[in-house]
Design a protein around this motif. Sequence first.
Motif, PDB file in Angstrom:
ATOM      1  N   UNK A 108      -5.524 -55.136  -2.423  1.00 18.65           N
ATOM      2  CA  UNK A 108      -5.111 -56.444  -2.948  1.00 18.65           C
ATOM      3  C   UNK A 108      -6.086 -56.938  -4.011  1.00 18.65           C
ATOM      4  N   UNK A 109      -7.380 -56.762  -3.749  1.00 20.37           N
ATOM      5  CA  UNK A 109      -8.387 -57.205  -4.728  1.00 20.37           C
ATOM      6  C   UNK A 109      -8.249 -56.401  -6.020  1.00 20.37           C
ATOM      7  N   UNK A 110      -8.187 -55.093  -5.870  1.00 23.16           N
ATOM      8  CA  UNK A 110      -8.138 -54.198  -7.032  1.00 23.16           C
ATOM      9  C   UNK A 110      -6.911 -54.515  -7.912  1.00 23.16           C
ATOM     10  N   UNK A 111      -5.768 -54.776  -7.277  1.00 21.46           N
ATOM     11  CA  UNK A 111      -4.534 -55.002  -8.053  1.00 21.46           C
ATOM     12  C   UNK A 111      -4.504 -56.356  -8.745  1.00 21.46           C
ATOM     13  N   UNK A 112      -5.300 -57.311  -8.240  1.00 21.17           N
ATOM     14  CA  UNK A 112      -5.162 -58.687  -8.741  1.00 21.17           C
ATOM     15  C   UNK A 112      -6.327 -59.181  -9.605  1.00 21.17           C
ATOM     16  N   UNK A 113      -7.303 -58.326  -9.835  1.00 14.08           N
ATOM     17  CA  UNK A 113      -8.494 -58.828 -10.540  1.00 14.08           C
ATOM     18  C   UNK A 113      -8.465 -58.575 -12.049  1.00 14.08           C
ATOM     19  N   UNK A 114      -7.393 -57.920 -12.541  1.00 17.43           N
ATOM     20  CA  UNK A 114      -7.415 -57.489 -13.945  1.00 17.43           C
ATOM     21  C   UNK A 114      -6.641 -58.388 -14.903  1.00 17.43           C
ATOM     22  N   UNK A 115      -5.799 -59.263 -14.379  1.00 15.82           N
ATOM     23  CA  UNK A 115      -4.862 -59.984 -15.258  1.00 15.82           C
ATOM     24  C   UNK A 115      -5.546 -60.979 -16.181  1.00 15.82           C
TER      25      UNK A 115
END
Length: 335
Positions: A74-81
């Motif tokens: 969850x962290x990995x998928x949501x930290x890039x936007x």
Amino acid sequence: MAYHTTVKDFLADHLQGPHKAALTRMLDDIINACKKIAIAIDSGALEGNMGSLASENIQGEVQKVLDVMTNNIFIESNQRSGYIAAMASEEVDNVIEIPEKLKKNGKYLLLFDPLDGSSNVNVNISVGTIFSILMSPSANPILADFLQPGVSQLCAGYALYGTSTMLVFTTGNGVSGFTLDIESGEFYLTHPNMQIATDTQEFAVNMSNYRFWQEPVQRYIDECLQGEEGDRKKDFNMRWVASMVAEMHRILIRGGVFMYPIDSKLQTQGGKLRLMYEANPISYIVEQAGGLATTGTQRILEIVPTHIHQRVPVIMGSKSEVERIISYHQRKIRH
Ligand code: AHG
Ligand code: MN
Ligand code: MN
């Protein structure tokens, strides 16, 4: 296939206002995280991931391998936007900061329970992911910036990894449910405008805690159990999955009341379920679907949080039953 509206189509048509671009991207990242989590859960035993770790989370609960894996996904998928300023999770003590090289002055906070009902993973029963989005009062948020009442949520939702994988969310304009088509990897709108039936004959509670409850909850359940022969003059049915997400999804589909009330064992910690990433997001969905969510004496969405991992008593679902339980609590206060 009878369904044609993807989440992207739906958001393009229905989202309005200043948060449209941000919510569209953040929900896309959340969806990708939930798809990866669904795969991790599906292949759990094959990958040897069904066990527990030696570690405990901040709540003193033993962490499952999948608690930690899903948290990392969850962290990995949501930290890039670039939209998110910081995150908070059931599995992490403090604020989850966005790594320096990915920071872009994000304006939103993302709170989540990566795996709800994790005691059910190794017995192959439904689990879920719960999330909540708030505005960030600062570009470098500290824990205190997360402590906003549930009424401030911009978006809340859950993924349910059940007989099918579903995504249900609200942005404050009703509740929509989408089902994952595993062949195309798209979520399609299958449950538009979800509404919780006002009346119900079904309750969900961990009955083994009966003797620890307070009198208003005991009274309500006593009357349900008396059925046709008692004051309620109708028989009730009971369910307990021990995954709140699965429980609340059932209630959105066919009505019911779900409770994890305060009891004498939980008194010092304030309840079982966590306010910020369990009770608040689900309460927002419940209210948007025409139901009610209360501690027994207070609307959950109005609680001003004092701690990120704060726990609260939870009573929610079909409106007329929750109103009845609230009235039993009021009577207790008057005595
Ligand atoms: P989590 O797995 O995130 O710790 O949450 C579990 C919660 C909730 O989903 C469920 O309703 C409840 O705990 C189950 O409690 P019991 O173990 O008392 O049945
Ligand atoms: Mn949980
Ligand atoms: Mn959890």
